[in-house]
Design an enzyme around this catalytic site. Structure first.
Site, short mmCIF file in Angstrom:
data_model
loop_
_atom_site.label_atom_id
_atom_site.label_comp_id
_atom_site.label_asym_id
_atom_site.label_seq_id
_atom_site.Cartn_x
_atom_site.Cartn_y
_atom_site.Cartn_z
N ASP A 70 0.83 -1.22 0.00
CA ASP A 70 0.00 0.00 0.00
C ASP A 70 0.87 1.26 0.00
OD1 ASP A 70 -2.03 -1.87 0.35
OD2 ASP A 70 -2.17 -1.53 2.50
N GLY A 167 -11.22 -7.41 7.80
CA GLY A 167 -12.62 -7.64 7.49
C GLY A 167 -13.58 -6.95 8.42
N ASN A 220 -15.99 2.92 6.37
CA ASN A 220 -14.93 2.27 7.14
C ASN A 220 -13.74 3.24 7.16
OD1 ASN A 220 -13.30 0.40 8.43
ND2 ASN A 220 -12.93 -0.83 6.61
N ASP A 223 -7.37 3.85 5.18
CA ASP A 223 -6.72 4.27 3.92
C ASP A 223 -6.82 5.77 3.66
OD1 ASP A 223 -6.34 1.59 3.72
OD2 ASP A 223 -7.59 1.27 1.96
N SER A 240 -13.54 2.33 2.28
CA SER A 240 -13.44 1.01 1.65
C SER A 240 -14.81 0.59 1.16
CB SER A 240 -12.88 -0.03 2.63
OG SER A 240 -13.89 -0.42 3.56
N PHE A 242 -16.83 -1.17 2.71
CA PHE A 242 -17.75 -1.13 3.84
C PHE A 242 -18.28 0.30 3.99
CE2 PHE A 242 -14.89 -4.54 5.93
CZ PHE A 242 -15.35 -5.49 5.04
N GLU A 277 -10.98 -0.17 -2.20
CA GLU A 277 -10.28 0.51 -1.12
C GLU A 277 -9.13 1.32 -1.73
OE1 GLU A 277 -8.94 -2.64 1.42
OE2 GLU A 277 -7.36 -3.28 0.05
N HIS A 357 -3.42 -0.53 -4.89
CA HIS A 357 -3.29 0.37 -3.74
C HIS A 357 -2.18 1.39 -4.00
CE1 HIS A 357 -3.88 1.92 0.20
NE2 HIS A 357 -4.68 0.92 0.55
#
Length: 528
Positions: A70, A167, A220, A223, A240, A242, A277, A357
């Site tokens: 990342d 997760g 979420n 990042d 992300s 989520f 993400e 990423h």
């Protein structure tokens, strides 16, 4: 352009940028050396430059690169050195975006934070105590994710994310600061969190989520990436699948620099139903667009980079089909820049996988993608666990859409002098897959002929191609037409580096279709 520091004058910034890349590109190409420039006031262009890198990467293992997961690229204004900060505390540095040095290895948090550990969290640095107490990471999560370093008024600020478990959407973005780029970092602040105001708490990161449910929940908080817009406003993009990808405005000056201007999550830019993400936004002053890059899929196997653009920093962002990223569903949305592929001969481990990423940096009028990539394992569709950092030059086609050099950056530069006659020859061609798949796309050999035709290995007609305005190319294969750029490049797709290094200087073509599918073509002939 992602501006990372404010303390240098414009003249000093230009001087620093030219000095950093002077050994690997012409210094006087001007702002329109990159496609997408304003044709109304175009300066005289320099001739194209073939790669200056010899392929050795300063080691006895030619393809050896550093490992940063990342990677977020940062130009340190004090030292003039680029640093890539990543998950697991890893850091690498470079002065030319070609030769890299591993500064901090995975899991070595003491190098950035000091060796003192947090109370009740012995695998974590004490500097993150408040965030650890809030998030309560379990034993399976022992590292910060996707840090982003910025510089303001003599201080380095690192934004990081911390999650309860892989997760989980119970996460937080925090900020620490230091007097030196490599720390030690301290003075922790929580910027935004999804623990007490959580989105869906999901245990399977491969699942897609219903648009209605993610619309009603928060993001979420992972990042983070900061960027300045063309008016000097400071923003943070994060999130992300989520809940989606969000943007928040931050204070751009004074003692509150880098802190949120308002409470809440901010504005959603990309829907949360796409298993994505790693958002990153940068501005190109030549095209006058903001570009938002994200990664779809599984970080271990199917990562693929996507891009959309907007006239405004806070959207709406649309792809080449005109779709609004805030409402896309399933696996749709964004031009797909790269997926899993094999270029050239399919020997063991020839494929490149899970490129993603990424971050982007502009230097001396050129744009570079910094991403991590994995490799194919054997001859099937398995992917290795290991990952390495790669830097690719990014271009813009005549419509202002980003296209990426298929090869690692090696000092090449666009310019005048490329002709149909010079570019004509055999190419290994990858038409990247659509969607998010683990299968490796195998390149196919085609002849790009000087008369504008494309033929396959048997000499049968396969399509057409053309070159206009120094570097713009149009390629038609079958029923699909791609628009992009012809570029010098150093090919990294070789079985052995023991032959003459000059033979690895090639011409490459990189383009995107009107449906967002990318084409890469790497010449199999030595270019001059």
């Amino acid at each position: 352009m992602k501006k990372r520091w404010l303390c240098l004058s414009l003249a000093a910034a230009l001087t620093l940028s030219a000095a950093l890349l002077g050994a690997c590109a012409p210094k006087d190409n001007g702002p329109n050396d990159d496609p997408g420039g304003d044709p109304g006031n175009e300066p005289e262009l320099s001739a194209y430059v073939m790669p200056t890198w010899n392929g050795r990467d300063n080691s006895d293992t030619p393809d050896e690169t550093v490992s940063v997961h990342d990677p977020s690229i940062f130009l340190d204004p004090v030292s003039g050195t680029y640093y890539a900060f990543g998950t697991h505390y890893a850091v690498a540095s470079t002065t030319d975006l070609i030769n890299w040095k591993q500064e901090v290895s995975d899991n070595d948090f003491a190098s950035l934070y000091g060796s003192e550990t947090a109370i009740n969290y012995s695998a974590w640095p004490k500097a993150l105590q408040d965030t650890l107490t809030l998030v309560q990471p379990n034993s399976n999560s022992t590292t910060t994710w996707a840090p982003d370093v910025n510089y303001y008024d003599g201080t380095y600020y690192m934004y990081y994310s911390l999650t309860r478990d892989f997760g989980s959407s119970a996460s937080a973005i925090g900020r620490v600061e230091a007097d030196n780029v490599l720390g030690p970092y301290s003075n922790n602040r929580i910027i935004v969190e999804s623990v007490t105001q959580s989105g869906p708490n999901c245990i399977d990161p491969e699942l897609f989520y219903d648009v209605e449910s993610v619309t009603q929940s928060g993001p979420n908080c992972i990042d983070p990436e900061l960027f300045y817009d063309k008016d000097g406003k400071l923003w943070m993009v994060y999130g992300s699948s989520f809940g989606g990808l969000y943007i928040k405005e931050l204070y751009n000056e004074g003692e509150n620099w880098g802190l949120p201007k308002e409470e809440g999550f901010g504005k959603r830019l990309w829907s949360g139903s796409n298993n994505q993400e790693g958002p990153f936004i940068f501005y190109n002053e030549d095209t006058d667009y903001y570009y938002m890059m994200v990664s779809y899929g599984s970080l271990m196997t199917t990562y693929n980079m996507r891009v959309a653009r907007s006239e405004n920093p806070d959207g709406p962002y649309v792809d080449i089909t005109g779709a609004d990223m805030a409402t896309v569903t399933g696996d749709s949305g964004g031009n797909k820049i790269a997926g899993n592929y094999i270029m050239g001969e399919a020997f063991d481990g020839a494929g490149y996988a899970a490129i993603g990423h990424n971050s982007v940096i502009e230097a001396d009028g050129k744009y570079f993608v910094i991403a991590h990539a994995r490799r194919q394992s054997g001859l099937g569709n398995d992917v290795t666990e290991g990952h390495n950092l790669y830097a690719f030059q990014l271009y813009f086609n005549e419509d202002g859409w980003p296209v990426m050099n298929p090869n690692r950056y090696a000092g090449e530069a666009l310019g005048t002098g490329m002709t149909v006659q010079k570019l004509a020859g055999e190419y290994d061609v990858v038409q990247h897959s659509t969607g998010t798949v683990q299968n490796f796309v195998q390149s196919v050999a085609y002849n790009f002929n000087a008369d504008g035709t494309i033929t396959d290995g048997d000499g049968a007609a396969a399509g057409s191609w053309s070159l206009t305005e120094n570097w713009y190319v149009t390629v038609t294969l079958g029923e699909v037409t791609y628009k992009g750029v012809a570029t010098p490049s150093y090919t990294m797709y070789v079985r052995s580096y023991d032959d003459d290094y000059a033979t690895y200087s090639r011409f490459s073509l990189t383009a995107v279709s009107d449906t967002g599918r990318s084409l890469w073509a790497v010449g199999t002939f030595a270019a001059t």
